[in-house]
Design an enzyme around this catalytic site. Structure first.
Site, mmCIF file in Angstrom:
data_model
loop_
_atom_site.group_PDB
_atom_site.id
_atom_site.type_symbol
_atom_site.label_atom_id
_atom_site.label_comp_id
_atom_site.label_asym_id
_atom_site.label_seq_id
_atom_site.Cartn_x
_atom_site.Cartn_y
_atom_site.Cartn_z
ATOM 1 N N ASP A 67 0.828 -1.219 0.000
ATOM 2 C CA ASP A 67 0.000 0.000 0.000
ATOM 3 C C ASP A 67 0.859 1.265 0.000
ATOM 4 O OD1 ASP A 67 0.615 -0.845 2.696
ATOM 5 O OD2 ASP A 67 -0.832 0.599 3.469
ATOM 6 N N HIS A 68 2.193 1.083 0.020
ATOM 7 C CA HIS A 68 3.088 2.249 -0.029
ATOM 8 C C HIS A 68 3.966 2.270 -1.282
ATOM 9 C CE1 HIS A 68 2.242 3.496 4.171
ATOM 10 N NE2 HIS A 68 1.778 2.258 4.191
ATOM 11 N N HIS A 142 7.371 -1.135 13.160
ATOM 12 C CA HIS A 142 6.271 -1.696 12.377
ATOM 13 C C HIS A 142 6.577 -3.186 12.199
ATOM 14 C CE1 HIS A 142 2.885 -1.498 9.738
ATOM 15 N NE2 HIS A 142 3.535 -1.539 8.602
HETATM 16 ZN ZN LIG Z 1 0.359 1.020 5.273
HETATM 17 ZN ZN LIG Z 2 2.806 -1.099 6.583
#
Ligand SMILES: [Zn+2]
Ligand SMILES: [Zn+2]
Length: 319
Positions: A67-68, A142
């Site tokens: 998603d990045h 993360h």
């Molecule tokens: Zn993300």
């Molecule tokens: Zn992420």
């Protein structure tokens, strides 16, 4: 300086929010823009704005989650096919592995770019510095390596006292500009006029912290120390805080805690889960404001202008 959000969702696109991408427009400061993350369809989002892909000077990737980054090959490729002047060289900053993925994808799809890409594999510390800006990276917390960035504009020359300069015999014209930018000048009769004698004290530049996906962590606070603007993910809210921890994300309240502890001026909540409907945004904001007062919730295409020490929400007006 202006920040324009191109994608503010988390994990997957929704009708309201595309996956992550944020433009830092530095048109006045350096005639270019910097892009942070490039989720799928970022180039489609750009089509709805005034952004010109060839103006992208630097592209910073926080981490390698899809998603990045899934929008990168498409954007890099299209940047080659745009009419007009040739695109400027591009510097791509990202975690280890990004270069390999991009090079392999371009090679496999026989994509030839008409501009060079300079890859910089990010490690903690200063990743870019010139006479106007300094960018520092730190690893956040993360589920995979993920970075946050602190973008600092160096102090700007102070105000030029025109009357004083004219009194000292400076003719109207380019010498005034030199004095304003900090240079000493020599007059025809050999007199040296010092910039510091005809200008005010240097003005503070802006500081923006743009953080990738993370749980609440001290590195976020360090990157955001005394920042004017902090862009922090808020995938979850207070009621779903347990999920935030489990999935390596933050809540709106975690983001507010970071802004408060860092003594920041403004906070923009980003990377918002699709579980939150437009009617829930008020509550996201309210919960965060209990901890830190100056908060915005980013929406796709929303723009924020930094002017005279204030952050102005331009909403979607200047698309
Ligand atoms: Zn993300
Ligand atoms: Zn992420």
């Amino acid at each position: 300086m202006e920040l324009q959000f191109l994608g503010t969702g988390a994990g997957m696109p929704s009708k309201e929010r595309n996956t992550s991408s944020l433009a830092l427009k530095l048109y006045e400061e350096r005639g270019t823009l910097w892009l942070f993350d490039c989720g799928e369809a970022t180039q489609h989002q750009i089509l709805h704005t005034t952004i010109k892909p060839r103006k992208i000077e630097k592209l910073f990737i926080t981490h390698l989650h899809g998603d990045h980054i899934f929008g990168l090959p498409g954007l890099l490729s299209s940047r080659s096919f745009l009419g007009g002047e040739e695109p400027a060289p591009l510097t791509l900053y990202g975690p280890k592995g990004l270069m390999k993925w991009i090079q392999f994808t371009l090679e496999l799809t026989k994509t030839h770019l008409n501009y060079p890409i300079h890859f910089v594999e990010i490690e903690e510390g200063v990743i870019f510095e010139d006479e106007h800006f300094i960018v520092t990276a730190k690893e956040l917390e993360h589920v995979i390596p993920c970075f946050g960035f602190r973008i600092e504009q160096k102090p700007l020359p102070g105000e030029l006292y025109i009357d004083k300069a004219l009194e000292l015999g400076i003719p109207k014209g380019p010498l005034l500009g030199k004095l304003k930018s900090g240079e000493d000048v020599e007059l025809e009769d050999g007199t040296i006029v010092r910039s510091k004698d005809v200008t005010g004290p240097p003005k503070k530049g802006f500081v923006v912290a743009i953080l990738g996906d993370t749980i609440y962590c001290k590195q976020s606070v360090e990157l955001s120390r005394d920042a004017d603007i902090v862009v922090h993910e808020a995938t979850f809210d207070h009621a779903t805080a347990k999920l935030a921890k489990d999935y390596g994300h933050s809540t709106n309240v975690d983001a507010a805690k970071v802004a408060k502890e860092a003594n920041a001026k403004y906070l923009i909540l980003n990377h918002i889960s699709s579980r939150f409907l437009p009617r829930d945004l008020e509550n996201l904001l309210k919960e965060a404001k209990k901890v830190f007062p100056h908060v915005f919730v980013a929406k796709d295409f929303s723009s924020y202008q930094w002017k005279n020490g204030q952050l102005i929400d331009l909403s979607a007006k200047n698309l």
